[in-house]
Scaffold this motif. Structure first.
Motif, PDB file in Angstrom:
ATOM      1  N   ASP A  40       0.829  -1.200   0.000  1.00 13.00           N
ATOM      2  CA  ASP A  40       0.000   0.000   0.000  1.00 13.00           C
ATOM      3  C   ASP A  40       0.869   1.258   0.000  1.00 13.00           C
ATOM      4  O   ASP A  40       0.588   2.229  -0.719  1.00 13.00           O
ATOM      5  N   SER A  44       0.753   3.964  -3.041  1.00 17.86           N
ATOM      6  CA  SER A  44       0.264   5.301  -2.685  1.00 17.86           C
ATOM      7  C   SER A  44       1.320   6.369  -2.928  1.00 17.86           C
ATOM      8  O   SER A  44       1.054   7.398  -3.565  1.00 17.86           O
ATOM      9  N   LEU A  48       1.570   9.336  -5.958  1.00 20.76           N
ATOM     10  CA  LEU A  48       1.651  10.744  -5.557  1.00 20.76           C
ATOM     11  C   LEU A  48       2.861  11.444  -6.184  1.00 20.76           C
ATOM     12  O   LEU A  48       2.738  12.502  -6.804  1.00 20.76           O
ATOM     13  N   GLY A  69       2.666  12.677   1.917  1.00 23.76           N
ATOM     14  CA  GLY A  69       1.906  11.468   1.644  1.00 23.76           C
ATOM     15  C   GLY A  69       2.362  10.301   2.495  1.00 23.76           C
ATOM     16  O   GLY A  69       1.546   9.504   2.978  1.00 23.76           O
ATOM     17  N   GLY A  73      -0.136   8.786   5.152  1.00 20.09           N
ATOM     18  CA  GLY A  73      -0.492   7.388   4.941  1.00 20.09           C
ATOM     19  C   GLY A  73      -0.143   6.513   6.128  1.00 20.09           C
ATOM     20  O   GLY A  73      -0.925   5.643   6.526  1.00 20.09           O
ATOM     21  N   ALA A 174       6.671   3.190   1.300  1.00 20.61           N
ATOM     22  CA  ALA A 174       6.578   4.522   0.692  1.00 20.61           C
ATOM     23  C   ALA A 174       7.945   5.144   0.446  1.00 20.61           C
ATOM     24  O   ALA A 174       8.095   6.000  -0.437  1.00 20.61           O
ATOM     25  N   ALA A 230      -2.159   2.710 -11.439  1.00 18.56           N
ATOM     26  CA  ALA A 230      -2.182   3.856 -10.523  1.00 18.56           C
ATOM     27  C   ALA A 230      -1.188   4.925 -10.949  1.00 18.56           C
ATOM     28  O   ALA A 230      -1.503   6.125 -10.956  1.00 18.56           O
ATOM     29  N   THR A 234      -2.118   8.763 -12.323  1.00 17.35           N
ATOM     30  CA  THR A 234      -1.637   9.970 -11.641  1.00 17.35           C
ATOM     31  C   THR A 234      -0.665  10.760 -12.515  1.00 17.35           C
ATOM     32  O   THR A 234      -0.615  11.989 -12.432  1.00 17.35           O
TER      33      THR A 234
END
Length: 246
Positions: A40, A44, A48, A69, A73, A174, A230, A234
Motif C-alpha cells: 500500500d 500510494s 503521488l 503522503g 499514509g 513509501a 495507478a 496519476t
C-alpha cells in the motif's frame, strides 16, 4: 500395550506441536499484514510523486508531496489498524465474558450445548456426551470458547502492536518510490520510479503468494498491473494539471 504407548506418545507430540503451530500461524498473519502495508505504501507514494513529477520538475514540490503522503499514509494506516483491532479485541472480550457468565449461571445447559455441538460435528450422541463431560471436568471455559468462539484468551490481538506494525510497513514501502524519484536526473525520474516500483511490487506479490499458498504468477500480475495503472493515471492527472498552470 504397544498401541497405547504409541497413542500416548502421539498425543504428547500433538500437544507439544499445537502451540507452536498456532504461533507460526500468528506470525504468518502479521507478516502478511506487513507485506500488504508495504504494498500500500509503495503504490500510494508512487502515484503521488509520479503525479507531481509529471506536473513540475522542481524537487521541492515532489519532496513535499512525497513526505506529506508518507506521513499521512502511515498515520492513517496506524489509526485504521488501531481502531479495527481495538474493536475486534473489545468484541472478543465481551464474548468471553458472556461465555464465562453462562457457564456460571447455567452449567447443565452449557454442558448439553457442548455435547450437541460435538454431535453436530459427527460424533455419536453417547460419545459426544462423554467428550463434553470430560472436557467440562478438565476446563469447561476453554472447551466452550474453543468450539463456539475459536478464541484463545491468551492471544488476543494487540491494537498498539498492529498500529505500529502497519505504520512501519507503510513507511518502508513509501520510502522506495520517494528515493527512486529524488535521486536520478530530471529526465530519468519517472522511468526509474516506474521500474523500481514495479520490481518492488513483483517482490511483494511473490511474498504474499507464498504466504497465502496462491499462484505466484497471478498474484504478481495483480499487484504489478494495479501499481502500473495507478502511476499511469496519476501521471496523466499531473500532466493535465501542470499543463493548465501548475
Amino acid at each position: 500395550m504397544g498401541y497405547f504407548s504409541v497413542a500416548t506418545s502421539d498425543a504428547d507430540d500433538l500437544h507439544a506441536v499445537e502451540p507452536h503451530a498456532a504461533g507460526v500461524s500468528s506470525r504468518l498473519n502479521w507478516l502478511r499484514a506487513g507485506v500488504l502495508g508495504a504494498n500500500d505504501g509503495i503504490v500510494s507514494a508512487a502515484g503521488l510523486v509520479v503525479g507531481v513529477a509529471a506536473a513540475t520538475p522542481e524537487l521541492g514540490p515532489i519532496l513535499t508531496a512525497g513526505v506529506a503522503g508518507l506521513v499521512a499514509g502511515a498515520v492513517s494506516m496506524a489509526l485504521g489498524e488501531y481502531v479495527s483491532v481495538s474493536t475486534q479485541r473489545d468484541t472478543e472480550r465481551v464474548l468471553l465474558a458472556k461465555e464465562r457468565r453462562e457457564l456460571e449461571e447455567a452449567p447443565e445447559a452449557e454442558l448439553a450445548e457442548l455435547a450437541a455441538m460435538y454431535q453436530a460435528k459427527g460424533l455419536r450422541a453417547e460419545t459426544a456426551q462423554r467428550v463434553a463431560e470430560e472436557l467440562t471436568e478438565y476446563d469447561a471455559f476453554a472447551a466452550h470458547i474453543d468450539i463456539e468462539l475459536g478464541i484463545d484468551p491468551n492471544e488476543l490481538a494487540n491494537p498498539w502492536q498492529a498500529a505500529i506494525a502497519s505504520a512501519i510497513s507503510f513507511t518502508l514501502g513509501a520510502l522506495l518510490p520517494l528515493i527512486a524519484i529524488l535521486l536520478p536526473p530530471v529526465s530519468a525520474r519517472i522511468p526509474v520510479t516506474f521500474a523500481a516500483v514495479l520490481i518492488a511490487l513483483a517482490l511483494t506479490g511473490t511474498i504474499s503468494a507464498r504466504l497465502g499458498g496462491a499462484r505466484k504468477s497471478r498474484a504478481i500480475l495483480r499487484v504489478v498491473l494495479g501499481g502500473a495503472i495507478a502511476m499511469v493515471v496519476t501521471f496523466a492527472v499531473g500532466q493535465f494539471v501542470g499543463g493548465i498552470g501548475y
